[in-house]
Design a protein around this motif. Sequence first.
Motif, PDB file in Angstrom:
ATOM      1  N   PHE A 283       8.421  10.745   4.052  1.00 17.48           N
ATOM      2  CA  PHE A 283       7.511  10.970   2.935  1.00 17.48           C
ATOM      3  C   PHE A 283       6.340  11.854   3.359  1.00 17.48           C
ATOM      4  O   PHE A 283       5.806  11.713   4.468  1.00 17.48           O
ATOM      5  CB  PHE A 283       6.974   9.637   2.404  1.00 17.48           C
ATOM      6  CG  PHE A 283       7.992   8.822   1.666  1.00 17.48           C
ATOM      7  CD1 PHE A 283       8.236   9.053   0.318  1.00 17.48           C
ATOM      8  CD2 PHE A 283       8.720   7.834   2.317  1.00 17.48           C
ATOM      9  CE1 PHE A 283       9.192   8.315  -0.372  1.00 17.48           C
ATOM     10  CE2 PHE A 283       9.664   7.090   1.639  1.00 17.48           C
ATOM     11  CZ  PHE A 283       9.900   7.328   0.290  1.00 17.48           C
ATOM     12  N   GLN A 284       5.939  12.740   2.449  1.00 15.44           N
ATOM     13  CA  GLN A 284       4.805  13.617   2.712  1.00 15.44           C
ATOM     14  C   GLN A 284       3.513  12.818   2.854  1.00 15.44           C
ATOM     15  O   GLN A 284       2.633  13.152   3.629  1.00 15.44           O
ATOM     16  CB  GLN A 284       4.651  14.638   1.577  1.00 15.44           C
ATOM     17  CG  GLN A 284       3.453  15.561   1.729  1.00 15.44           C
ATOM     18  CD  GLN A 284       3.264  16.444   0.506  1.00 15.44           C
ATOM     19  OE1 GLN A 284       4.035  16.364  -0.454  1.00 15.44           O
ATOM     20  NE2 GLN A 284       2.253  17.287   0.523  1.00 15.44           N
ATOM     21  N   GLY A 285       3.420  11.734   2.093  1.00 17.80           N
ATOM     22  CA  GLY A 285       2.199  10.929   2.077  1.00 17.80           C
ATOM     23  C   GLY A 285       1.322  11.259   0.895  1.00 17.80           C
ATOM     24  O   GLY A 285       1.160  12.436   0.536  1.00 17.80           O
ATOM     25  N   ALA A 286       0.793  10.199   0.254  1.00 16.21           N
ATOM     26  CA  ALA A 286      -0.103  10.323  -0.915  1.00 16.21           C
ATOM     27  C   ALA A 286       0.591  10.883  -2.149  1.00 16.21           C
ATOM     28  O   ALA A 286      -0.032  11.061  -3.193  1.00 16.21           O
ATOM     29  CB  ALA A 286      -1.326  11.166  -0.581  1.00 16.21           C
TER      30      ALA A 286
ATOM     31  N   GLY B 181       1.240   5.783  -0.394  1.00 17.86           N
ATOM     32  CA  GLY B 181      -0.090   6.065   0.119  1.00 17.86           C
ATOM     33  C   GLY B 181      -0.436   5.273   1.360  1.00 17.86           C
ATOM     34  O   GLY B 181       0.440   4.771   2.081  1.00 17.86           O
ATOM     35  N   LEU B 182      -1.730   5.120   1.616  1.00 17.44           N
ATOM     36  CA  LEU B 182      -2.222   4.442   2.813  1.00 17.44           C
ATOM     37  C   LEU B 182      -1.648   3.033   2.935  1.00 17.44           C
ATOM     38  O   LEU B 182      -1.699   2.253   1.983  1.00 17.44           O
ATOM     39  CB  LEU B 182      -3.749   4.368   2.760  1.00 17.44           C
ATOM     40  CG  LEU B 182      -4.455   3.732   3.960  1.00 17.44           C
ATOM     41  CD1 LEU B 182      -4.232   4.575   5.207  1.00 17.44           C
ATOM     42  CD2 LEU B 182      -5.936   3.552   3.675  1.00 17.44           C
TER      43      LEU B 182
ATOM     44  N   MET C 229       7.014  -0.752   0.788  1.00 20.64           N
ATOM     45  CA  MET C 229       5.722  -1.036   0.177  1.00 20.64           C
ATOM     46  C   MET C 229       5.055   0.285  -0.178  1.00 20.64           C
ATOM     47  O   MET C 229       4.943   1.172   0.661  1.00 20.64           O
ATOM     48  CB  MET C 229       4.824  -1.835   1.144  1.00 20.64           C
ATOM     49  CG  MET C 229       5.015  -3.349   1.107  1.00 20.64           C
ATOM     50  SD  MET C 229       6.728  -3.924   1.173  1.00 20.64           S
ATOM     51  CE  MET C 229       7.186  -3.392   2.823  1.00 20.64           C
ATOM     52  N   ASN C 230       4.580   0.414  -1.438  1.00 23.90           N
ATOM     53  CA  ASN C 230       4.067   1.702  -1.892  1.00 23.90           C
ATOM     54  C   ASN C 230       2.764   2.102  -1.217  1.00 23.90           C
ATOM     55  O   ASN C 230       2.481   3.283  -1.050  1.00 23.90           O
ATOM     56  CB  ASN C 230       3.860   1.689  -3.406  1.00 23.90           C
ATOM     57  CG  ASN C 230       5.173   1.614  -4.162  1.00 23.90           C
ATOM     58  OD1 ASN C 230       6.232   1.923  -3.609  1.00 23.90           O
ATOM     59  ND2 ASN C 230       5.132   1.186  -5.405  1.00 23.90           N
ATOM     60  N   GLY C 231       1.938   1.125  -0.831  1.00 24.05           N
ATOM     61  CA  GLY C 231       0.657   1.445  -0.220  1.00 24.05           C
ATOM     62  C   GLY C 231      -0.305   2.070  -1.219  1.00 24.05           C
ATOM     63  O   GLY C 231      -0.085   2.039  -2.432  1.00 24.05           O
ATOM     64  N   GLY C 232      -1.397   2.646  -0.713  1.00 22.53           N
ATOM     65  CA  GLY C 232      -2.374   3.280  -1.591  1.00 22.53           C
ATOM     66  C   GLY C 232      -3.047   2.300  -2.518  1.00 22.53           C
ATOM     67  O   GLY C 232      -3.301   2.611  -3.687  1.00 22.53           O
ATOM     68  N   ALA C 233      -3.346   1.077  -2.026  1.00 22.80           N
ATOM     69  CA  ALA C 233      -3.975   0.013  -2.817  1.00 22.80           C
ATOM     70  C   ALA C 233      -3.076  -0.457  -3.948  1.00 22.80           C
ATOM     71  O   ALA C 233      -3.549  -0.986  -4.960  1.00 22.80           O
ATOM     72  CB  ALA C 233      -5.328   0.447  -3.352  1.00 22.80           C
ATOM     73  N   ASN C 234      -1.764  -0.301  -3.777  1.00 15.99           N
ATOM     74  CA  ASN C 234      -0.782  -0.664  -4.791  1.00 15.99           C
ATOM     75  C   ASN C 234      -0.199  -2.039  -4.464  1.00 15.99           C
ATOM     76  O   ASN C 234       0.010  -2.382  -3.310  1.00 15.99           O
ATOM     77  CB  ASN C 234       0.331   0.396  -4.806  1.00 15.99           C
ATOM     78  CG  ASN C 234       1.113   0.436  -6.094  1.00 15.99           C
ATOM     79  OD1 ASN C 234       1.644  -0.586  -6.505  1.00 15.99           O
ATOM     80  ND2 ASN C 234       1.180   1.597  -6.713  1.00 15.99           N
TER      81      ASN C 234
ATOM     82  N   ASN D  99      -3.257  -1.486   1.530  1.00 14.94           N
ATOM     83  CA  ASN D  99      -4.147  -0.329   1.633  1.00 14.94           C
ATOM     84  C   ASN D  99      -4.773  -0.256   3.022  1.00 14.94           C
ATOM     85  O   ASN D  99      -5.920   0.142   3.175  1.00 14.94           O
ATOM     86  CB  ASN D  99      -5.262  -0.419   0.577  1.00 14.94           C
ATOM     87  CG  ASN D  99      -5.988   0.894   0.401  1.00 14.94           C
ATOM     88  OD1 ASN D  99      -5.367   1.957   0.436  1.00 14.94           O
ATOM     89  ND2 ASN D  99      -7.290   0.848   0.225  1.00 14.94           N
ATOM     90  N   GLY D 100      -4.022  -0.665   4.049  1.00 17.30           N
ATOM     91  CA  GLY D 100      -4.566  -0.636   5.401  1.00 17.30           C
ATOM     92  C   GLY D 100      -3.630   0.080   6.345  1.00 17.30           C
ATOM     93  O   GLY D 100      -2.800   0.897   5.936  1.00 17.30           O
ATOM     94  N   THR D 101      -3.730  -0.217   7.615  1.00 22.15           N
ATOM     95  CA  THR D 101      -2.830   0.353   8.610  1.00 22.15           C
ATOM     96  C   THR D 101      -1.413  -0.168   8.370  1.00 22.15           C
ATOM     97  O   THR D 101      -1.227  -1.367   8.181  1.00 22.15           O
ATOM     98  CB  THR D 101      -3.295  -0.040  10.019  1.00 22.15           C
ATOM     99  OG1 THR D 101      -4.631   0.424  10.212  1.00 22.15           O
ATOM    100  CG2 THR D 101      -2.385   0.557  11.082  1.00 22.15           C
TER     101      THR D 101
END
Length: 319
Positions: A46-49, A79-80, A96-101, A127-129
């Motif tokens: 994934f490219q990220g974000a 995301g993050l 997990m999608n990340g980015g506070a998701n 939304n962490g490491t």
Amino acid sequence: TTTAVYDPLTHQIVPGPDYDVSITPGTTSFAVPLTQGPNAGKVIVFQGATATYRVFDPATNAFFDPAGPWPGTTFTAKGLGATSFPINSTSYILVMNGGANTLSQKIDQSTATPTVTAGPFIGCAVNGTPFNLAFANASTGEVKQLVYCSTNTFRVFDHATQTFTVTVTVLGGSAGAGIQGLVIPTGPLAKQVLIIHGNNSSLLTLIDPTTLATSSVGTWLTSGCPGVTVGTGSQLLYLPYGANAGKYLLIAGGNSQSTCMFDPAGPGFSPGPVTNSVISPGYQVGAGAHAFKTGGGIYPLGYVVMSGQSKNVWSTYVP
């Protein structure tokens, strides 16, 4: 967009295939290896974000745009904190999608064109490491997965029901950049889960795999490996052979050359070797660091430790 390839036969790192000249992966980019089915061995990167990704095919040593061969394989933005793991005894990978998701997606690897569907509600904003760790209930053997959300919060995924069930909170302070974890394999605390908080601290939390009760064991690090804190770029290597067989080498990161050795038999930590006998900023391990087994060649039992921090510097550790 560039990549690099390690050649164990020459012990050199050489240029690898371009990711995509029109796309630049960011700090939240991450890879999802496909582990079974017709695409086993390929890696989704994934490219990220964003939802943009490319697929690396080791058979051709090249990335391809999935729009052609995989037209229906689409994702939501990653995301993050985004991370992934295979769901036990299935053909699925959970992402997990990340980015506070609070949401996730499942990849079905059983078909020629991987299918992506909605995954279970996580129950926290990831939304962490990026961090997850498999462990087993010591009484029943049921497989669980610990997923880091943010600050001091984790969620537990049950592989049997494919749902997130419980929140676990680590003790003493937040986890963060440099977080590491392991299931203690032997010794008096065998099967217990040890979380190394990272976040430029020496905090440690022990989690009972059956009750999920937590206890602070930070003194293992502060007394056994004094002066060392764990931060960005840390690495954790299990050593199956050599003078320290059965132990773990913790590379502290945080722009340092420090390491500590974890012995499950104690259990406890002791000072480890510096990342290079030459004391230099070049060998300080930080953001973007990566460590991996050589897999053969000149140092068949060794590990390569990339220093990170946009430096073309690396060391070799031979147990």
